[in-house]
Design an enzyme around this catalytic site. Sequence first.
Site, mmCIF file in Angstrom:
data_model
loop_
_atom_site.group_PDB
_atom_site.id
_atom_site.type_symbol
_atom_site.label_atom_id
_atom_site.label_comp_id
_atom_site.label_asym_id
_atom_site.label_seq_id
_atom_site.Cartn_x
_atom_site.Cartn_y
_atom_site.Cartn_z
ATOM 1 N N ASN A 231 0.948 -1.236 0.008
ATOM 2 C CA ASN A 231 -0.022 0.144 0.030
ATOM 3 C C ASN A 231 1.065 1.221 0.015
ATOM 4 O O ASN A 231 1.603 1.368 1.118
ATOM 5 C CB ASN A 231 -0.918 -0.056 1.361
ATOM 6 C CG ASN A 231 -1.611 1.140 1.406
ATOM 7 O OD1 ASN A 231 -1.661 2.014 0.436
ATOM 8 N ND2 ASN A 231 -2.263 1.520 2.649
ATOM 9 N N TRP A 232 0.821 1.913 -1.084
ATOM 10 C CA TRP A 232 1.897 3.109 -1.379
ATOM 11 C C TRP A 232 1.267 4.238 -0.658
ATOM 12 O O TRP A 232 2.214 5.382 -0.642
ATOM 13 C CB TRP A 232 2.437 3.152 -2.776
ATOM 14 C CG TRP A 232 3.412 2.242 -3.095
ATOM 15 C CD1 TRP A 232 3.896 1.278 -2.554
ATOM 16 C CD2 TRP A 232 3.686 2.065 -4.536
ATOM 17 N NE1 TRP A 232 4.860 0.690 -3.385
ATOM 18 C CE2 TRP A 232 4.886 1.177 -4.570
ATOM 19 C CE3 TRP A 232 3.474 2.698 -5.861
ATOM 20 C CZ2 TRP A 232 5.350 0.767 -5.612
ATOM 21 C CZ3 TRP A 232 4.379 2.462 -6.915
ATOM 22 C CH2 TRP A 232 5.263 1.422 -6.818
ATOM 23 N N GLY B 279 2.854 -1.025 4.094
ATOM 24 C CA GLY B 279 2.766 0.564 3.962
ATOM 25 C C GLY B 279 4.290 0.781 3.714
ATOM 26 O O GLY B 279 4.896 0.431 2.588
ATOM 27 N N GLU C 122 -5.581 -4.783 10.432
ATOM 28 C CA GLU C 122 -4.391 -3.574 10.734
ATOM 29 C C GLU C 122 -4.654 -2.899 12.088
ATOM 30 O O GLU C 122 -5.610 -2.183 12.076
ATOM 31 C CB GLU C 122 -4.415 -2.811 9.404
ATOM 32 C CG GLU C 122 -3.972 -3.441 8.212
ATOM 33 C CD GLU C 122 -3.516 -2.237 7.111
ATOM 34 O OE1 GLU C 122 -2.367 -2.789 6.884
ATOM 35 O OE2 GLU C 122 -4.002 -1.526 6.915
ATOM 36 N N HIS D 47 -9.443 1.238 4.574
ATOM 37 C CA HIS D 47 -8.266 1.262 5.266
ATOM 38 C C HIS D 47 -8.348 2.338 6.410
ATOM 39 O O HIS D 47 -9.166 3.271 6.314
ATOM 40 C CB HIS D 47 -7.048 1.664 4.480
ATOM 41 C CG HIS D 47 -5.694 1.800 5.121
ATOM 42 N ND1 HIS D 47 -5.425 2.924 5.850
ATOM 43 C CD2 HIS D 47 -4.940 1.023 4.954
ATOM 44 C CE1 HIS D 47 -4.137 2.770 6.376
ATOM 45 N NE2 HIS D 47 -3.740 1.616 5.760
HETATM 46 P P1 PGA Z 1 2.987 0.511 7.792
HETATM 47 O O1 PGA Z 1 1.186 0.405 6.836
HETATM 48 O O2 PGA Z 1 3.332 -0.957 7.239
HETATM 49 O O3 PGA Z 1 3.674 1.817 7.173
HETATM 50 O O4 PGA Z 1 2.618 0.549 8.917
HETATM 51 C C1 PGA Z 1 0.484 -0.357 6.773
HETATM 52 C C2 PGA Z 1 -0.726 0.006 6.167
HETATM 53 O O5 PGA Z 1 -1.332 0.990 6.479
HETATM 54 O O6 PGA Z 1 -1.266 -0.504 5.368
#
Ligand code: PGA
Length: 244
Positions: free
Chosen positions: A4-5, A229, A162, A90
Amino acid sequence: MAANWKMFKTAEQARDFFRDFLPLVAGHDRDEMVVCPPYLAIPASVEACRGSAIAVGGQNLHWEKEGAFTGEISAAMLLAAGASHVIIGHSERRQFFGETDDVVNLKLKAALEAGLTPIVCVGEVLEEREAGLTEDVLRRQCLRAFHAISGKKAAKLIVAYEPVWAIGTGKTATPQMAADAHALIRSEAEKAFGEEFGQQLRILYGGSVKPENVKALMAESEIDGALVGGASLDPKSFAAIVKY
Ligand code: PGA
């Protein structure tokens, strides 16, 4: 293994990423891979990934097919641009853009109807975890997200757990905490769509996944993959995660 960019990378920066990333994962067929760039970098990403095993996804969509919805993008537009997946609900959408469980449900229905593979995100915030509400929150998010959807329609569903307190903070849920949450999500999916569906459902963990911690997370049989992310923005780091 999903990237997820968020709001990072132009089309040109996406091309640069794939130029370096593709050789690093060439021939890697153990895991499915999907990268979700910002909308404007989707066409360049699709072009760059042509002929590779990497799928491209959106980070959001609107639930209507078309209409007067300034600034929004439909499922059909994502598909036309070559995307096959889409992230829905998200925590940043829920936190900063007012997305509710009901909106997540509408978006999930629209994505499934159009034939996109949805990655629905659920997770508790820190106050909820500290108040012992994690299970209630996950149950409610799943129940509402899955509302009035048949198991047949939901076939492509992927869920991402998440914990919001672990996103972008460097704090990761312990593999056991993640596995417990995944088991709960799986049981909600069983209730909504049937036992077989629940058993086969893929549940990703997301929240500060890094090359250093991915192996321990993936060792849990409940954890089927990762939604990454920050550590997915660098080709070497995302390749190391994919090939944990
Ligand atoms: P992170 O984000 O790996 O930077 O914690 C994960 C996400 O929000 O999908």
